[in-house]
Structure formats: C-alpha cells, structure tokens
Design an enzyme around this catalytic site. Structure first.
Site, PDB file in Angstrom:
ATOM      1  N   SER A 183       0.862  -1.179   0.000  1.00  0.00           N
ATOM      2  CA  SER A 183       0.000   0.000   0.000  1.00  0.00           C
ATOM      3  C   SER A 183       0.896   1.225   0.000  1.00  0.00           C
ATOM      4  CB  SER A 183      -0.900  -0.021   1.240  1.00  0.00           C
ATOM      5  OG  SER A 183      -1.689   1.143   1.303  1.00  0.00           O
ATOM      6  N   LYS A 210      -1.131  -1.006  -4.369  1.00  0.00           N
ATOM      7  CA  LYS A 210      -2.336  -0.236  -4.023  1.00  0.00           C
ATOM      8  C   LYS A 210      -1.908   1.192  -3.758  1.00  0.00           C
ATOM      9  CE  LYS A 210      -4.919  -0.063   0.305  1.00  0.00           C
ATOM     10  NZ  LYS A 210      -5.704  -0.869   1.268  1.00  0.00           N
ATOM     11  N   LYS A 212      -2.894   5.048  -2.638  1.00  0.00           N
ATOM     12  CA  LYS A 212      -3.861   5.872  -1.914  1.00  0.00           C
ATOM     13  C   LYS A 212      -4.232   7.069  -2.785  1.00  0.00           C
ATOM     14  CE  LYS A 212      -4.081   3.692   2.041  1.00  0.00           C
ATOM     15  NZ  LYS A 212      -5.347   3.136   2.534  1.00  0.00           N
ATOM     16  N   ASP A 238      -7.169   3.070  -3.268  1.00  0.00           N
ATOM     17  CA  ASP A 238      -7.935   3.134  -2.018  1.00  0.00           C
ATOM     18  C   ASP A 238      -8.187   4.593  -1.666  1.00  0.00           C
ATOM     19  OD1 ASP A 238      -9.077   2.823   0.475  1.00  0.00           O
ATOM     20  OD2 ASP A 238      -7.380   1.767   1.379  1.00  0.00           O
ATOM     21  N   GLU A 266     -11.220   0.776  -3.843  1.00  0.00           N
ATOM     22  CA  GLU A 266     -11.522   0.517  -2.433  1.00  0.00           C
ATOM     23  C   GLU A 266     -12.156   1.743  -1.773  1.00  0.00           C
ATOM     24  OE1 GLU A 266      -8.175  -1.233  -0.443  1.00  0.00           O
ATOM     25  OE2 GLU A 266      -8.970  -0.890   1.568  1.00  0.00           O
ATOM     26  N   ASP A 291     -14.051  -1.538   2.620  1.00  0.00           N
ATOM     27  CA  ASP A 291     -13.182  -1.687   3.784  1.00  0.00           C
ATOM     28  C   ASP A 291     -13.937  -1.096   4.985  1.00  0.00           C
ATOM     29  OD1 ASP A 291     -11.233  -1.315   5.765  1.00  0.00           O
ATOM     30  OD2 ASP A 291      -9.762  -0.359   4.484  1.00  0.00           O
ATOM     31  N   LYS A 315     -10.122  -6.940   7.774  1.00  0.00           N
ATOM     32  CA  LYS A 315      -9.088  -6.562   8.739  1.00  0.00           C
ATOM     33  C   LYS A 315      -9.522  -7.057  10.111  1.00  0.00           C
ATOM     34  CE  LYS A 315      -7.712  -2.257   6.412  1.00  0.00           C
ATOM     35  NZ  LYS A 315      -7.948  -0.784   6.401  1.00  0.00           N
ATOM     36  N   GLY A 343      -4.426  -4.243   5.893  1.00  0.00           N
ATOM     37  CA  GLY A 343      -3.374  -3.953   6.872  1.00  0.00           C
ATOM     38  C   GLY A 343      -3.630  -2.628   7.556  1.00  0.00           C
TER      39      GLY A 343
HETATM   40  C1  NPQ Z   1      -6.514   0.914   4.554  1.00  0.00           C
HETATM   41  N1  NPQ Z   1      -4.229   0.607   5.492  1.00  0.00           N
HETATM   42  O1  NPQ Z   1      -6.479  -0.077   3.877  1.00  0.00           O
HETATM   43  C2  NPQ Z   1      -5.513   1.213   5.664  1.00  0.00           C
HETATM   44  C3  NPQ Z   1      -5.527   2.594   6.048  1.00  0.00           C
HETATM   45  C4  NPQ Z   1      -4.633   3.103   7.092  1.00  0.00           C
HETATM   46  C5  NPQ Z   1      -2.123  -0.229   4.687  1.00  0.00           C
HETATM   47  O2  NPQ Z   1      -3.502   1.152   3.453  1.00  0.00           O
HETATM   48  C6  NPQ Z   1      -2.206   4.565  11.226  1.00  0.00           C
HETATM   49  C7  NPQ Z   1      -3.085   3.590  11.607  1.00  0.00           C
HETATM   50  C8  NPQ Z   1      -2.131   4.903   9.913  1.00  0.00           C
HETATM   51  C9  NPQ Z   1      -3.898   2.985  10.692  1.00  0.00           C
HETATM   52  C10 NPQ Z   1      -2.901   4.638   7.642  1.00  0.00           C
HETATM   53  C11 NPQ Z   1      -3.345   0.583   4.484  1.00  0.00           C
HETATM   54  C12 NPQ Z   1      -2.961   4.287   8.982  1.00  0.00           C
HETATM   55  C13 NPQ Z   1      -3.864   3.326   9.360  1.00  0.00           C
HETATM   56  C14 NPQ Z   1      -3.741   4.038   6.724  1.00  0.00           C
HETATM   57  C15 NPQ Z   1      -4.682   2.734   8.420  1.00  0.00           C
HETATM   58  O3  NPQ Z   1      -7.432   1.686   4.384  1.00  0.00           O
HETATM   59 MG    MG Z   2      -8.648   0.683   2.925  1.00  0.00          MG
END
Ligand code: NPQ
Ligand code: MG
Length: 418
Positions: A183, A210, A212, A238, A266, A291, A315, A343
């Site tokens: 990600s 992936k 953002k 995402d 996403e 998600d 998750k 994650g």
């Molecule tokens: C998601 N994770 O899928 C999340 C979002 C995310 C790996 O993209 C601190 C704690 C920072 C939780 C940043 C990924 C974060 C977090 C992004 C979760 O949407």
């Molecule tokens: Mg997400």
C-alpha cells in the site's frame, strides 16, 4: 474436550476440523504502548502519519501442564516470552490510529475502554477464559472492535501457546506462504515520487500495488503510473472514504479512474453510504471493494445483497477479531465474493496474525501484509521478509512471533489486572 470450548469454536468458528482449545487461567493483563517511527511518512486521504502509536495487549496465563515445545519460536529463534514461573504470555495488537481518522476508534479510547470496560467484563465471572468468551462476555458492550480484537487475539495466542499449536494450523491454513502487495501512500513529492516509489516496490517483488488517492490526487497520478509501468502492473486504489457521491467533480474523477484497468476501487464513499456505493458500482467496470463499511458478517451480507461491493477487505481489528473475520470470509465465499486481508500498519505482532488469517481458504487476492521493512527500520518482532512476492506464514506456537525484549525497553506498561 473442555465443555466450555466445543471443537472448532475457540475463537475461530467457521474453521472446520480444528480441535478445541482449553481456556487459560488469566494471571495478568497488561497494555504495552510505544511509539515507532515509520521508514517513510504514510499519507492517506485522512492525513499524514510519520510514526505509529503502537498498543499491544498482553495476556499472561498460569500454566498448569506446560506443553513441551510450546515455549520456543522456530521462526525467530526466540523464546515465546513471558514463560517463567509457570506462566506464558499471549499477544494481540490494537490497530487503532492515534486519532479517530480512519474510523471513530483511536488509541487513547481503546486503552480506556480496555481498562474500564472490556477487561473487567471478560474476567468478571471468573478468570478462566477462552477466545470465545471475548465475544460472549462482552456482548452487552457496543463498538470498540479494534480494542476487542486485540483482547481476543491475545487470549487466543495464549491458549495456542499453551497447546503448542500455531494459529495458522488452528485456523486450517491452506498455504504456508501468502502472496502480498504493498500500500503506497500519497508522497510529499507528488506523482514523480509516486512513480519512483512504486517502481522500487516492484523491484523488491511485490505482486500488486495499491495507491492511496484523494480528490485532487487521483486521475493524473494513476494515469501516469499506468503509462510508465504498463498494462501488466497489478494496480488498485484506495480512497479511504474521501469522495462525496453528491459532488460532480468527485464522481468525474472516479469515472476516469474506471478507465484505468484497476483490480479494484476501495471504499470511495463514506462507511455508511452503502446505497451510493451500489448506485455507482453498477455503472463501473472496476470492482468496488469495501473496507470501512464492513464491521461484521451481517454488514458484508447486506453490502453484497445491495450490490454495494464485489470484493471485501477483511481486517482483524476493524471487524473485532478472528471469529468475525472468519464469519465474513464465509459469507463472502458463499456469495463468491473474493476477500483479501488488509493492513493497519501493524508491527510483527499484528502482521503475524494477519498472515495466519490470509493463509486460510478464501483469501484469494494478495494481502496488504507487506514485509516488515516496508514500515519499520526495526520491527518489534523478528522481521518478516519478502521472498518472491510472498511472506512465510509463521509456524511457531500461537502467532509465532513475540516482541523482542530489547524493543520493549522504553515501552509504557499499564497493568489492568494482575
Ligand atoms: C486501509 N491501510 O487499507 C488502511 C488505512 C490506514 C495499509 O492502506 C495509522 C493507523 C495509519 C492505521 C494509515 C493501508 C494508517 C492506518 C492508513 C490505516 O485503508
Ligand atoms: Mg482501505
């Protein structure tokens, strides 16, 4: 077979054939908290993080009949930790961000609800506890799924260590390594830096990427990635709920992304906006993945029935733990909706649990469980390495990883029970 733990239901309903797990006698429960710097800042539509406020739950159990091999960790070469004087420790990671930016949950809130509500309710009837009891004894309390999940996973880890059984085996894992993606946050340096970072991750071997996105950083950077890295790049995006279904410009951007041959889109809209997801999912050729919208198996069933999603990101924290994660997996499998393991910037503790989940049947898309060095200079546990685009599923007792004692030296430890 202990009467309170029927086969296959010890924190893991939905698994078939897993023998039951004995409950443990809880001697102590602690919160362990520390701050870890990220290797690079991680920016999403909800903000920029440069360090991780890590919260772990440690459940210490009294061992009456210690298993012979239960206290070493073949993956890390370390002892399982906390096993002295007839005790052993189980670990769970609470994946809350420091602020309520991803969902309403945040780390101070999780620590408080664990201390004042969840842990007291769990041990109130008696200190004999199994992972299933986390759901039943906390059923009268609302929300706080990430905190609940951390407690459930710590109890389950302790039970499994006492039984000298790995989490993956307990769940009926169907693979010993998990295909993984990465990600990629929104870089400070914009599109050129994004292209450079993605190329670097592909060189490392990640199987899909992936990216953002947020309004204003979407069509141009993703189009550029396609141009530079070609049609074979396994690419998904995402939005973390950043798009407004009432905003024409936002919809125009999402429509343009729909032309870029993405594996999935996403969570474009807010967590509660199932109808908006359904209205646009039917127009787009890109599969919509939810998600933030999916908190439990009923949410998944509703979203699928409405046509709001074609793929589900699971998750452990967001859904309240392993038992619910497996129920969602089962609902999706029955509807032939693919799932994958997301994650939350976990340390090795959370990463290990994610890998066991992602190793079970039905997790058919690459996980967001990247290698330790994607996030950390030094992981809290023995690190996870990328091997040919895969991470090995831990084989040691429980989650198969423990925090390194030296890594916990500066940590704040709050005893909730002991
Ligand atoms: C998601 N994770 O899928 C999340 C979002 C995310 C790996 O993209 C601190 C704690 C920072 C939780 C940043 C990924 C974060 C977090 C992004 C979760 O949407
Ligand atoms: Mg997400």
């Amino acid at each position: 077979m202990p009467a309170r733990e029927p086969p296959g239901t010890s924190g893991a309903p939905g698994t078939s054939g897993a023998p039951g797990l004995a409950p443990i006698e809880v001697a102590a429960i602690d919160l362990v908290r520390l701050s870890m710097p990220l290797v690079r800042p991680f920016t999403t539509s909800f903000g920029r993080q440069s360090e991780r406020d890590v919260l772990l739950v440690r459940v210490t159990g009294d061992v009456t009949a210690p298993g012979s091999g239960g206290f070493t960790d073949p993956d890390s070469g370390e002892g399982s930790g906390g096993h002295r004087d007839g005790q052993l420790a189980g670990w769970g990671e609470c994946v809350t961000p420091a602020a309520p930016v991803y969902s309403e949950e945040f780390t101070d809130g999780a620590a408080l609800v664990l201390r004042e509500h969840l842990v007291p309710a769990l041990v109130r009837p008696d200190r004999t506890v199994g992972a299933r009891d986390v759901a039943t004894r906390l059923a009268h309390l609302h929300g706080h799924r990430m905190a609940r999940a951390a407690l459930e996973l710590a109890v389950l880890d302790a039970q499994l260590r006492a039984a000298d059984r790995s989490l993956a085996r307990h769940l009926g894992a169907v693979r010993d390594r998990v295909p993984v993606g990465v990600s990629v946050g929104i870089p400070d340096g914009g599109t050129p830096e994004l292209v450079e970072q993605v190329a670097g991750y592909l060189d490392e071997g990640y199987l899909r990427v992936k990216v953002k996105i947020r309004p204003g950083f979407d069509v141009a950077p993703v189009t550029r990635l396609r141009e530079v890295l070609g049609p074979d790049l396994a690419l998904q995006v995402d939005a973390n709920a950043a798009y407004d279904p009432e905003d024409r410009q936002h919809l125009a951007a999402l429509d343009a992304l729909d032309e870029l041959d993405l594996i999935l889109l996403e969570q474009p809209f807010g967590a509660a906006r199932l109808r908006a997801h359904a209205q646009h999912a039917v127009r787009w050729r890109t599969p919509v993945c939810l998600d933030e919208s999916i908190h439990d198996a009923a949410d998944a069933a509703d979203a699928i029935a409405l046509g709001a999603c074609h793929i589900v990101n699971i998750k452990l924290g967001r859904v309240g733990g392993m038992a619910e994660a497996l129920r969602i997996r089962d609902v999706c499998r029955a509807a032939t909706v693919p799932v994958w393991c997301g994650g939350m910037l976990e340390t090795g503790v959370g990463r290990a649990a994610n890998l066991a989940l992602a190793a079970t049947d039905g997790f058919d898309l690459p996980a967001d469980t990247s290698a330790s060095d994607r996030y950390w200079h030094e992981d809290l546990t023995a690190p996870f390495h990328l091997d040919d685009g895969h991470l090995a599923v831990p084989t040691g007792p429980g989650i198969g990883r423990i925090p390194r004692p030296d890594a916990l030296e500066g940590a704040e430890v709050v005893r909730l029970l002991g």
